[in-house]
Design an enzyme around this catalytic site. Structure first.
Site, PDB file in Angstrom:
ATOM      1  N   CYS A 199      13.889 -85.697 -30.587  1.00 24.61           N
ATOM      2  CA  CYS A 199      13.209 -84.585 -29.936  1.00 24.61           C
ATOM      3  C   CYS A 199      14.103 -83.347 -29.949  1.00 24.61           C
ATOM      4  CB  CYS A 199      12.856 -84.976 -28.503  1.00 24.61           C
ATOM      5  SG  CYS A 199      11.916 -83.708 -27.616  1.00 24.61           S
ATOM      6  N   CYS A 205       9.977 -86.515 -21.526  1.00 23.33           N
ATOM      7  CA  CYS A 205       9.762 -85.607 -22.657  1.00 23.33           C
ATOM      8  C   CYS A 205       8.661 -84.589 -22.334  1.00 23.33           C
ATOM      9  CB  CYS A 205       9.386 -86.423 -23.887  1.00 23.33           C
ATOM     10  SG  CYS A 205       9.031 -85.430 -25.350  1.00 23.33           S
ATOM     11  N   ASP A 246      14.431 -81.333 -27.613  1.00 30.83           N
ATOM     12  CA  ASP A 246      14.903 -81.078 -26.253  1.00 30.83           C
ATOM     13  C   ASP A 246      16.420 -80.882 -26.258  1.00 30.83           C
ATOM     14  OD1 ASP A 246      15.885 -81.617 -23.516  1.00 30.83           O
ATOM     15  OD2 ASP A 246      13.828 -82.231 -23.090  1.00 30.83           O
ATOM     16  N   HIS A 252      12.658 -89.805 -25.682  1.00 33.37           N
ATOM     17  CA  HIS A 252      13.361 -89.824 -24.400  1.00 33.37           C
ATOM     18  C   HIS A 252      12.368 -89.733 -23.260  1.00 33.37           C
ATOM     19  CE1 HIS A 252      13.055 -85.459 -23.380  1.00 33.37           C
ATOM     20  NE2 HIS A 252      12.913 -85.358 -24.681  1.00 33.37           N
ATOM     21  N   ARG A 309      18.552 -81.331 -24.141  1.00 37.41           N
ATOM     22  CA  ARG A 309      19.325 -82.317 -23.374  1.00 37.41           C
ATOM     23  C   ARG A 309      19.625 -83.588 -24.150  1.00 37.41           C
ATOM     24  NH1 ARG A 309      15.103 -82.803 -18.622  1.00 37.41           N
ATOM     25  NH2 ARG A 309      13.810 -82.853 -20.512  1.00 37.41           N
TER      26      ARG A 309
END
Length: 197
Positions: A40, A99, A42, A96, A44
């Site tokens: 992803c 998400c 993302d 994750h 993080r």
């Protein structure tokens, strides 16, 4: 501001050079990663950080919600280069929990712009697994949807001509599905989410 990134880069490079003077020279010689990682976008969940890998050890493709579209030329080009150019034999699809793309797919009213098209395969999973998922407003259902999305992406990668050809040629490429917990910082291998030829 870009200047702040440059300043941070110089500090980081200086520290790395002080700790390991040959680090950048060695890193620049050859790209030979062990893993191709579909994850992803993302911020993080950077692949090498959460997997405890150094730069150069993982070849990465990231997008919203780690979706594998069978017509995504960006992903397919990266996958082809990983398998046929870099000789990578371990492919990881990693989602994750928590998400944002999966959460958006659970919302009944669209309104996320182009991302609504991108996450349509996840919405399709909400329809085909509706009974299993139940109330999509619950964290448990959304976590399960994260896992289902990873499994679907593993299967889509396994169904690409790239993997089919590699397996037909006797290459031992394995595709595994994993999920990352933001709350615990742990990676988990999903059961029954692996394919190999």
């Amino acid at each position: 501001m870009p200047q702040e990134l440059i300043r941070r880069n110089r500090e980081w490079a200086g520290k790395v050079n002080a700790d390991a003077p040959a680090y950048f020279t060695e890193l620049s010689k050859l790209q030979k990663p062990d893993y191709f990682w579909v994850g992803c976008a993302d911020a993080r969940v950077p692949a090498n950080v959460i997997a405890g890998l150094q730069p150069g050890e993982v070849f990465v493709h990231r997008n919203v919600a780690n979706v594998v579209h069978s017509s995504d030329m960006n992903l397919l080009s990266a996958l082809d280069f990983a398998i046929n150019g870099l000789d990578i034999r371990k492919v990881i699809v990693c989602g994750h929990y928590g998400c944002g793309g999966v959460n958006a797919a659970c919302e009944h009213g669209h309104g996320h712009g182009l991302v609504d098209h991108w996450i349509e395969p996840i919405r399709a999973l909400t329809r085909s697994h509706g009974e299993e998922l139940g109330d999509l407003a619950t964290e448990e259902a959304r976590d399960r949807l994260v896992e289902l999305n990873v499994r679907a992406s593993v299967n889509r990668i396994a169904d690409t001509p790239i993997l089919k050809e590699a397996w037909a040629n006797g290459d031992s490429v394995a595709v595994h599905g994993m999920v990352y917990s933001l709350r615990k910082g742990h990676l988990y291998l999903l059961e029954n989410a692996s394919r190999s030829g």
